[in-house]
Design a protein around this motif. Sequence first.
Motif, PDB file in Angstrom:
ATOM      1  N   SER A   1       0.838  -1.199   0.000  1.00 23.49           N
ATOM      2  CA  SER A   1       0.000   0.000   0.000  1.00 23.49           C
ATOM      3  C   SER A   1       0.872   1.248   0.000  1.00 23.49           C
ATOM      4  CB  SER A   1      -0.914   0.011   1.229  1.00 23.49           C
ATOM      5  OG  SER A   1      -1.451   1.307   1.453  1.00 23.49           O
ATOM      6  N   ASP A   2       0.683   2.112  -1.003  1.00 21.99           N
ATOM      7  CA  ASP A   2       1.409   3.380  -1.029  1.00 21.99           C
ATOM      8  C   ASP A   2       1.041   4.254   0.158  1.00 21.99           C
ATOM      9  OD1 ASP A   2       2.511   2.557  -3.411  1.00 21.99           O
ATOM     10  OD2 ASP A   2       1.262   3.840  -4.677  1.00 21.99           O
ATOM     11  N   HIS A   3      -0.233   4.210   0.563  1.00 20.00           N
ATOM     12  CA  HIS A   3      -0.653   5.019   1.708  1.00 20.00           C
ATOM     13  C   HIS A   3       0.062   4.594   2.979  1.00 20.00           C
ATOM     14  CE1 HIS A   3      -4.151   6.144  -0.874  1.00 20.00           C
ATOM     15  NE2 HIS A   3      -4.085   7.250  -0.173  1.00 20.00           N
TER      16      HIS A   3
ATOM     17  N   ASP B   1       6.852   5.085  -5.175  1.00 16.39           N
ATOM     18  CA  ASP B   1       5.778   4.199  -5.605  1.00 16.39           C
ATOM     19  C   ASP B   1       6.284   2.759  -5.620  1.00 16.39           C
ATOM     20  OD1 ASP B   1       7.116   3.644  -8.055  1.00 16.39           O
ATOM     21  OD2 ASP B   1       6.043   5.241  -9.102  1.00 16.39           O
ATOM     22  N   LYS B   2       5.392   1.814  -5.928  1.00 19.59           N
ATOM     23  CA  LYS B   2       5.754   0.409  -5.760  1.00 19.59           C
ATOM     24  C   LYS B   2       6.884  -0.010  -6.692  1.00 19.59           C
ATOM     25  CE  LYS B   2       3.674  -4.062  -4.820  1.00 19.59           C
ATOM     26  NZ  LYS B   2       2.423  -4.832  -4.726  1.00 19.59           N
ATOM     27  N   GLN B   3       6.876   0.455  -7.925  1.00 20.44           N
ATOM     28  CA  GLN B   3       7.955   0.103  -8.843  1.00 20.44           C
ATOM     29  C   GLN B   3       9.295   0.620  -8.346  1.00 20.44           C
ATOM     30  OE1 GLN B   3       7.783  -2.003 -11.500  1.00 20.44           O
ATOM     31  NE2 GLN B   3       5.729  -2.341 -10.689  1.00 20.44           N
ATOM     32  N   GLU B   4       9.311   1.826  -7.829  1.00 19.57           N
ATOM     33  CA  GLU B   4      10.548   2.366  -7.279  1.00 19.57           C
ATOM     34  C   GLU B   4      10.970   1.615  -6.023  1.00 19.57           C
ATOM     35  OE1 GLU B   4       8.998   6.350  -6.924  1.00 19.57           O
ATOM     36  OE2 GLU B   4      10.431   7.081  -8.415  1.00 19.57           O
ATOM     37  N   ARG B   5       9.990   1.170  -5.227  1.00 23.74           N
ATOM     38  CA  ARG B   5      10.330   0.396  -4.028  1.00 23.74           C
ATOM     39  C   ARG B   5      10.984  -0.928  -4.408  1.00 23.74           C
ATOM     40  NH1 ARG B   5       5.151   2.212  -2.292  1.00 23.74           N
ATOM     41  NH2 ARG B   5       4.210   0.135  -2.281  1.00 23.74           N
TER      42      ARG B   5
ATOM     43  N   GLU C   1      -6.541   1.555  -3.527  1.00 21.88           N
ATOM     44  CA  GLU C   1      -5.505   1.979  -4.466  1.00 21.88           C
ATOM     45  C   GLU C   1      -5.589   1.222  -5.788  1.00 21.88           C
ATOM     46  OE1 GLU C   1      -1.784   1.603  -2.350  1.00 21.88           O
ATOM     47  OE2 GLU C   1      -2.577   2.784  -0.690  1.00 21.88           O
TER      48      GLU C   1
END
Length: 363
Positions: free
Chosen positions: A121-123, A133-137, A281
């Motif tokens: 979850s981004d939140h 964001d998830k791709q960057e994470r 999301e």
Amino acid sequence: MPLEIRGGVRAAPVPGHTAQERQALRWAPDGRDRTADPAYVARTARENEEDGLDSALVVQSSSWPDPWLVASWALAATTRLRIAVAHRVGTTAPTVAARSLATLDRLSGGRAAAHVIIGSSDHDTARDGDLLDKQERYRRADEYLDLFTRYLAADQDIDHKGEFYTVSAARPGLHPRPGGELLSFGGSSPQGLDLAARYAEVYAVSPLPLPDTRRRIAQVRTAAATHGRSLRIWRHVTVVLADTDEAARDRVRRLRRDALRLTSGGGGPWTEAVQLDRDRERGRSDPSRGDEQVAAYIRRSLTAAYAGSPATVAARIGLLRSAGVDIVQLDLPVETDQDRELRRSLVRHLRTGLGTPADRRVW
């Protein structure tokens, strides 16, 4: 290798004024508030051990008690139980997390591991100041795990200068006990499979139909083999037990009815759950209809549960075992002596049909 049976240790009880309410609310999404109850942590960890389970997971969320500290309390209360600590990349530096794992492993006699998560979850990640964001994470996780594993094994100073982390002359003053499994990883995306194949010893496969489970296991083991590595497979299973299959089906209906009643009307803590953040999301639900989201989550959870007598549920888990699952996590309400006896009976059936207790140092 024998099946490993895993449970879980929460920092505090499920909400509810009675055992019946807690049994029902176990199927509701988790609220963001959770205290730390030392007696409860110690007792439930000992019960996992006494009931014949090999290991337990301590979960993580942005507002919950620190999972490393909860795990240390659970390990101190037990002598055999191993603990996997959910650790989200980005909450601490990789060198700090590596020392936490090594310290906990040494203090517990080799009974600690980290279950690495990206954050679905981004939140929720933003609540801890992580705005990627998830791709960057995922991209950061690659660098994180590379530095984490190199540092943990280092016997001389290492330097690292990357996109997300820079360290100079870094070396741990202690190492985990040799021979154990230290890292597990989940994630069904191609990035998740790749990270598990390169860095983990255990892969957490998502709950999928049996044919899809076989395919996913084959994919991740093939990916690991390309790096000269092997992986054990971990599968989470939600369970509703009763003395007979018919009684278990009746119990599912009661749990659903009670959970829907207890969470209906006026919002409540369940509407802020991280599990619902994920649904919002991904566009699966309308955030203005919190009660409907909670009700849908409860119905979905109970529909997916393995419901039946201990023998019936053990037989279903046996199918997972034949598909390649090495670790099964039993997720079920344990609020009464009867709940515990049903769990012990399930463990006995699994041991009888699938082997003896897992090697205590295979981790």
